[in-house]
Design an enzyme around this catalytic site. Structure first.
Site, PDB file in Angstrom:
ATOM      1  CG  HIS A 147      -2.126   0.837   1.069  1.00  0.00           C
ATOM      2  ND1 HIS A 147      -2.090   2.207   1.163  1.00  0.00           N
ATOM      3  CD2 HIS A 147      -3.398   0.501   0.778  1.00  0.00           C
ATOM      4  CE1 HIS A 147      -3.309   2.676   0.966  1.00  0.00           C
ATOM      5  NE2 HIS A 147      -4.127   1.665   0.717  1.00  0.00           N
ATOM      6  CB  VAL A 148       1.974   3.544  -2.635  1.00  0.00           C
ATOM      7  CG1 VAL A 148       2.983   4.672  -2.747  1.00  0.00           C
ATOM      8  CG2 VAL A 148       2.450   2.310  -3.385  1.00  0.00           C
TER       9      VAL A 148
END
Length: 150
Positions: free
Chosen positions: A73-74
């Protein structure tokens, strides 16, 4: 066990330090986070080899040959950016190798939007006992360096 590698250059951090209860509590699964060292544009690479099961501008899931889902998850709450500051380089069902660049993200844009750019890397539906050889929080990691075994 499969080595799960860092998707970015940065510093390893405990999931407990992620400013999102879903990750910090381990609700999604066990893993680590990486605080990016980049301040501008950064590449986000596949942390494992496998098949892309889901890819969005701010997150991706890769299924390993051992049927383990690995989520990257950025940033936190970056879904609200609606893709602004992100470029996707892969598609669902693509086969990828460790280090293949899948997303490019603008860390400055993430910060400017008021979001934390920390990147959780999680084995979905796992618990802490499912992972081993965990990199110590505070350890510098380069893209492709092992974070933990799963």
């Amino acid at each position: 066990m499969t080595a799960v590698c860092s998707p970015i250059d940065g510093v390893a951090a405990s999931l407990a330090d992620v400013p999102d209860e879903v990750f910090a509590s381990g609700m999604v699964g066990a893993g680590l986070a990486v605080v990016p060292s980049a301040e501008g544009v950064m590449d986000v690479a596949a942390p494992v080899a496998g098949k892309v099961m889901r890819i969005m501008p701010h997150a991706l899931v890769i299924m390993t040959p051992e049927n383990r889902g690995v989520l990257v998850h950025v940033g936190i709450d970056t879904v609200h950016m609606k893709g602004e500051g992100f470029m996707v380089h892969a598609a669902k069902k693509d086969r990828v190798e460790v280090g293949d660049v899948l997303i490019t993200a603008d860390v400055a844009a993430i910060r400017a939007a008021g979001h934390d750019p920390i990147c959780p890397v999680v084995i979905m539906e796992s618990v802490a006992e499912d992972i081993g050889d965990v990199a110590a929080p505070g350890t510098p990691v380069a893209m492709g360096d092992p974070l933990f075994l799963a």
